[in-house]
Design an enzyme around this catalytic site. Structure first.
Site, mmCIF file in Angstrom:
data_model
loop_
_atom_site.group_PDB
_atom_site.id
_atom_site.type_symbol
_atom_site.label_atom_id
_atom_site.label_comp_id
_atom_site.label_asym_id
_atom_site.label_seq_id
_atom_site.Cartn_x
_atom_site.Cartn_y
_atom_site.Cartn_z
ATOM 1 C CG ASP A 103 -14.759 -10.124 8.988
ATOM 2 O OD1 ASP A 103 -14.184 -9.792 7.930
ATOM 3 O OD2 ASP A 103 -14.750 -9.419 9.992
ATOM 4 C CD GLU A 164 -20.715 -6.505 11.296
ATOM 5 O OE1 GLU A 164 -20.876 -5.987 12.413
ATOM 6 O OE2 GLU A 164 -19.938 -6.047 10.444
#
Length: 423
Positions: A103, A164
């Site tokens: 990520d 997120e």
């Protein structure tokens, strides 16, 4: 007859010994290649740390990753969704297809980073370790590219934006990720507060199920009424074992009650925020709270139980509805693949490298779960703390810091795992 019997057995033993020797040699070489690129990976991690970007704005980050992958000779695709990026390493031989995910996004917040390479972008910092994840992903790509001719199959390096916000993985899938690539297996990791050098995983749920509930009432409640009602709901629905406190996340690494102990406090629990957020509009008054439940079978009980508490406490006539307004899936590891991955890493690097997980982490989650809904996969927790140096890799905390040796451990371990899984 004895000679006829013994010869095939002896031959099989010799072949097996040769194969084991070759495997050992390959993984020693992988460790050596990891050591060669380690300092470069630390530099790129620090560059990413100094230049963090929020979900949906990973412009510079994408450029840095793209340049690195192209320089390795990988094919790069970046037109799927947002600032996503896919590096493709095609081995010299036919075989299975494996994906590795990292990520990309950072967190909002002004935190007093202890490191010298502090964020240059005001109000943004890598307080969750995604800079480390990207460095590890690039490292695995570089190490495995050294073995391109002998690799049996294809490795996809998925660099995913907007983790997120729990958006990126699903958006990539919705935009045709698995029609462009079709991996047989997918892997990913998250750096965490475990000691550096350790890797933890478990079959099935890694985190608790996270839900956000909303209660709608006809009339406005006072702050005192909201507080009292919140406490009653929490007291009625919360669950833990032996008067433990599974909300005390700082104990996840404790050897006696942490995740690695069969008697961990982080199993068979339900946590409900005691302080519900409240507010009103022209039509109704609402109360909202997050709920963390380890047992999937008990999720269906929660809303009826909340309704029962409301009715018992005199709010039956005021109640309009109780519903979930957020229901994220949780990371769910394929049981067979998790066991195979654990056995593989233990065989290569010894029993001590893997730590068994007996619990489920509250509060955290990862949209890697969406990938696992489509492809069998395993998610690992990678140790990033160094207690002697005062480095505690507790994500999303003001003092979050990572021992960069975790990069070395991640690259060598998962390069070896992917190499073996391709075989």
């Amino acid at each position: 007859m004895k000679i006829q019997f013994l010869f095939p057995l002896l031959l099989a033993c010799l072949v097996s010994a040769q194969q084991n020797s070759e495997a050992t040699s390959v993984h020693q070489s992988i460790q050596s290649e990891t050591d060669k690129v380690f300092n470069k990976l630390v530099e790129i991690r620090r560059d990413l740390h100094e230049n963090p970007e929020l979900a949906g704005h990973e412009v510079r980050t994408q450029k840095v990753l793209e340049k690195y992958l192209i320089n390795l000779g990988l094919e790069v695709q970046k037109d799927l969704y947002g600032r996503s990026l896919i590096g493709i390493l095609k081995g010299g031989k036919k075989g299975k297809k494996i994906a590795w995910r990292a990520d990309m996004d950072a967190l909002p917040g002004n935190n007093a980073d202890k490191v010298s390479f502090k964020s240059k972008n005001k109000g943004i910092w890598h307080g969750c370790g995604h800079d480390v994840h990207m460095a590890i992903g690039l490292g695995i790509a570089e190490v495995l590219s050294k073995y391109k001719k002998e690799l049996k199959g294809t490795v996809y390096f998925i660099f995913q934006p907007e983790e997120e916000t729990f958006v990126g993985a699903k958006k990539m899938i919705d935009n045709g990720l698995f029609s462009k690539i079709s991996p047989d297996e997918i892997y990913g990791l998250h750096v965490t507060a475990l000691p550096v050098g350790q890797i933890m995983t478990k079959p099935e749920e890694v985190f608790a199920y996270q839900k956000r509930v909303k209660i709608e009432l006809k009339n406005t409640l006072s702050d005192k009424e909201v507080k009292e009602l919140s406490k009653k709901i929490s007291a009625s629905l919360s669950r833990n074992e032996n008067n433990s406190k599974p909300w005390e996340i700082q104990y996840i690494t404790d050897p006696k009650i942490g995740l690695m102990n069969p008697n961990t406090i982080f199993k068979n629990y339900r946590i409900i925020d005691e302080n519900f957020l409240s507010g009103s509009d022209d039509k109704s008054f609402s109360m909202k709270a997050y709920i963390y439940e380890t047992n999937a079978d008990k999720l269906k009980e929660i809303i009826p139980q909340i309704k029962q508490v409301l009715e018992t406490n005199g709010y039956k006539d005021q109640l309009l509805s109780v519903s979930y307004i957020q229901e994220n899936p949780t990371v769910f590891n394929d049981k067979n693949l998790t066991n195979l991955a654990t056995e593989t890493l233990e065989k290569i690097y010894g029993k001590m490298v893997m730590v068994k997980d007996y619990g489920q982490v509250p509060y955290f989650n990862d949209d890697f779960a969406f990938f696992q809904q489509k492809k069998q996969g395993v998610y690992f927790l990678l140790g990033g703390s160094n207690f002697k140096k005062g480095i505690i890799a507790m994500n999303h905390t003001p003092d979050f810091e990572v021992d960069e040796e975790s990069i070395r451990n991640g690259v060598k371990s998962f390069s070896s795992l992917i190499y073996e899984r391709l075989k």
